[in-house]
Motif scaffolding. Structure first.
Motif, PDB file in Angstrom:
ATOM      1  N   TRP A  40       0.820  -1.210   0.000  1.00 36.73           N
ATOM      2  CA  TRP A  40       0.000   0.000   0.000  1.00 36.73           C
ATOM      3  C   TRP A  40       0.859   1.267   0.000  1.00 36.73           C
ATOM      4  CZ3 TRP A  40      -3.635  -3.187  -0.781  1.00 36.73           C
ATOM      5  CH2 TRP A  40      -3.817  -4.314   0.017  1.00 36.73           C
ATOM      6  N   TYR A 100      -2.929 -11.941  -4.371  1.00 39.80           N
ATOM      7  CA  TYR A 100      -1.874 -11.418  -5.229  1.00 39.80           C
ATOM      8  C   TYR A 100      -0.834 -12.493  -5.585  1.00 39.80           C
ATOM      9  CZ  TYR A 100      -3.340  -6.554  -4.279  1.00 39.80           C
ATOM     10  OH  TYR A 100      -4.030  -5.370  -4.185  1.00 39.80           O
ATOM     11  N   GLN A 156     -16.849  -5.342  -1.206  1.00 39.10           N
ATOM     12  CA  GLN A 156     -16.246  -4.250  -1.956  1.00 39.10           C
ATOM     13  C   GLN A 156     -17.171  -3.718  -3.052  1.00 39.10           C
ATOM     14  OE1 GLN A 156     -12.269  -5.058  -3.300  1.00 39.10           O
ATOM     15  NE2 GLN A 156     -11.499  -5.198  -1.231  1.00 39.10           N
ATOM     16  N   ARG A 177      -8.746  -4.024 -14.638  1.00 37.46           N
ATOM     17  CA  ARG A 177      -7.873  -4.355 -13.500  1.00 37.46           C
ATOM     18  C   ARG A 177      -8.719  -4.991 -12.407  1.00 37.46           C
ATOM     19  NH1 ARG A 177      -7.446  -4.321  -7.838  1.00 37.46           N
ATOM     20  NH2 ARG A 177      -5.252  -4.546  -7.324  1.00 37.46           N
ATOM     21  N   THR A 178      -8.451  -6.268 -12.140  1.00 33.17           N
ATOM     22  CA  THR A 178      -9.109  -6.972 -11.033  1.00 33.17           C
ATOM     23  C   THR A 178      -8.340  -8.270 -10.793  1.00 33.17           C
ATOM     24  OG1 THR A 178     -11.235  -7.785 -10.187  1.00 33.17           O
ATOM     25  CG2 THR A 178     -10.793  -8.150 -12.527  1.00 33.17           C
ATOM     26  N   GLY A 198      -2.468  -1.049  -6.309  1.00 31.13           N
ATOM     27  CA  GLY A 198      -3.428   0.045  -6.244  1.00 31.13           C
ATOM     28  C   GLY A 198      -2.859   1.379  -6.680  1.00 31.13           C
ATOM     29  N   ILE A 201      -3.011   2.124 -10.607  1.00 28.85           N
ATOM     30  CA  ILE A 201      -4.246   2.021 -11.387  1.00 28.85           C
ATOM     31  C   ILE A 201      -4.609   3.342 -12.058  1.00 28.85           C
ATOM     32  CG2 ILE A 201      -6.709   1.512 -11.274  1.00 28.85           C
ATOM     33  CD1 ILE A 201      -6.090  -0.338  -8.892  1.00 28.85           C
ATOM     34  N   PHE A 215     -10.881  -1.691  -7.202  1.00 25.69           N
ATOM     35  CA  PHE A 215      -9.838  -1.806  -6.194  1.00 25.69           C
ATOM     36  C   PHE A 215     -10.445  -2.213  -4.866  1.00 25.69           C
ATOM     37  CE2 PHE A 215      -6.662   0.104  -3.192  1.00 25.69           C
ATOM     38  CZ  PHE A 215      -5.714  -0.879  -3.384  1.00 25.69           C
ATOM     39  N   VAL A 216     -11.069  -1.307  -4.153  1.00 22.44           N
ATOM     40  CA  VAL A 216     -11.684  -1.667  -2.872  1.00 22.44           C
ATOM     41  C   VAL A 216     -13.097  -1.113  -2.809  1.00 22.44           C
ATOM     42  CG1 VAL A 216     -11.550  -1.526  -0.360  1.00 22.44           C
ATOM     43  CG2 VAL A 216      -9.449  -1.788  -1.692  1.00 22.44           C
ATOM     44  N   ASN A 220     -11.228   4.168  -0.329  1.00 24.43           N
ATOM     45  CA  ASN A 220      -9.953   4.133  -1.045  1.00 24.43           C
ATOM     46  C   ASN A 220     -10.035   4.768  -2.418  1.00 24.43           C
ATOM     47  OD1 ASN A 220      -8.999   0.913   0.279  1.00 24.43           O
ATOM     48  ND2 ASN A 220      -8.267   2.911   0.901  1.00 24.43           N
ATOM     49  N   ASP A 221     -11.125   4.483  -3.122  1.00 21.04           N
ATOM     50  CA  ASP A 221     -11.227   4.902  -4.515  1.00 21.04           C
ATOM     51  C   ASP A 221     -11.281   6.424  -4.656  1.00 21.04           C
ATOM     52  OD1 ASP A 221     -11.282   2.203  -4.878  1.00 21.04           O
ATOM     53  OD2 ASP A 221     -13.318   2.102  -5.664  1.00 21.04           O
ATOM     54  N   LEU A 224      -7.785   7.659  -4.447  1.00 20.78           N
ATOM     55  CA  LEU A 224      -6.998   7.342  -5.641  1.00 20.78           C
ATOM     56  C   LEU A 224      -7.440   8.135  -6.876  1.00 20.78           C
ATOM     57  CD1 LEU A 224      -6.608   3.492  -5.164  1.00 20.78           C
ATOM     58  CD2 LEU A 224      -4.802   5.201  -5.028  1.00 20.78           C
TER      59      LEU A 224
END
Length: 365
Positions: A40, A100, A156, A177-178, A198, A201, A215-216, A220-221, A224
């Motif tokens: 992170w 991951y 999520q 992206r996933t 993350g 992205i 992402f989450v 968080n988004d 970002l």
């Protein structure tokens, strides 16, 4: 008086000699510093903050006997290199997400978030009380490490898209992206799936390398900045119903810790699992309100056609893992699904029924 003073000084001197000779290694052993490499960004809401808080918690609970120094993504190793850093010894701990590492074993995905799988409460019950930790230990023994649940985002968001999805036809050909088993579901639905950290992205969306990303969730988004590029935001995720982060420790070094320090690491992770969950639960709705009211984000639910196709794809993947995976992946898949079938009876009979009743009958301002 002089004799007493002499004897006192002599005793102190003798103690000093002993401390610098015989006891020096013991003192050194009692003060340990470990490095935690994370996936992170530093001070990242929920996840990065949770990793730092976990490190601080371990340090404080041990009164500094085990001091944990945190290295955010890229400071010690690349974001997706933290697991290997623990295996190779350049870090004693890592903080990330187990799916991951599915290139090492597909079984790792079961300890993060599984399509149409366990909610966060169900996952914790499986790990703590139904043998899930023992299965996890078997999987990670292959790499000389041990994993602990260390955070919980809850269910999520499903992802950010450049345009509204009307059905499966809109999914086909998307660069999305996933990660994890969920990424394999989206592949079966026709997307081209990419996994990346993350912090990478936004740039990939901005450059056009990605058409969509999950992402989450809002907390968080928003940080970002995905809303600056995509405006169509989907809920809920059907591939990550209860995502857990993990703390990974080098197994041999963990075994060398005194028993009380081992327990401090374990219990600090349990506390942080719940702490992170509360953080997300409190801040996700606030962040979503900001995204909608201040940034013009449009919130959608996935069309039933996509949800149904996702469920079919998930079943196909589980069948593949049961029938064609290595022995440990088969064992993990079977144990997970058997436990899910037990746990879901509680969730669906009690929690889901209550939530339906509350939504229908109880509203106050």
């Amino acid at each position: 008086m002089q004799r007493r003073k002499f004897l006192k000084n002599a005793a102190l001197a003798g103690a000093g000699v002993a401390a610098t000779t015989l006891a020096a290694p013991a003192i050194a052993q009692r003060r340990i510093t470990w490095r935690m490499a994370t996936t992170w960004p530093r001070n990242f809401p929920g996840l990065g903050v949770g990793a730092q808080r976990l490190a601080d918690r371990i340090t404080a609970m041990s009164d500094g006997r085990l001091t944990v120094q945190v290295y955010s993504a890229g400071e010690l190793v690349p974001a997706l290199g933290v697991f290997d850093a623990v295996i190779e010894g350049s870090a004693e701990m890592s903080h990330g997400a187990a799916y991951y590492w599915q290139n090492k074993s597909r079984a790792t995905s079961f300890f993060t978030g599984v399509p149409y799988g366990m909610t966060s409460r169900e996952l914790a019950a499986w790990i703590r009380y139904m043998g899930g930790q023992e299965i996890w230990d078997e999987v990670y023994d292959q790499f000389g490490v041990k994993g602990f649940l260390s955070g919980d985002t809850g269910t999520q968001a499903g992802g950010w898209f450049r345009k509204e999805l009307t059905g499966l036809a809109d999914v086909r050909g998307l660069n999305f992206r996933t990660p994890g088993l969920g990424g394999q579901v989206w592949q079966k639905l026709g997307a081209t799936v990419v996994n990346m950290a993350g912090g990478e992205i936004y740039q990939a969306l901005q450059s056009g390398a990605l058409d969509a990303a999950e992402f989450v969730g809002p907390y968080n988004d928003l940080a970002l900045g995905f809303h600056q590029i995509c405006k169509d935001y989907y809920f809920p995720s059907f591939i990550e119903p209860g995502l857990a982060t993990e703390l990974v420790v080098n197994k041999s070094k963990f075994a060398e810790l005194p028993n009380d320090l081992q327990q401090i690491v374990e219990f600090a992770c349990q506390a942080e699992y719940d702490q992170v969950a509360s953080d997300f639960y409190a801040n996700d709705p606030i962040a979503l309100k900001t995204l909608v009211e201040q940034h013009g984000v449009r919130v959608h639910q996935f069309p039933d056609e996509i949800l149904e196709a996702g469920a079919v794809a998930a079943k196909e993947i589980f069948t593949e893992l049961r029938e064609g995976g290595d022995a440990l992946t088969k064992k993990t898949t079977e144990h997970y699904l058997q436990s899910l079938n037990v746990l879901r009876t509680r969730t669906e009979t009690v929690d889901q029924a209550f939530l339906a009743a509350r939504q229908k009958f109880f509203h106050m301002t």
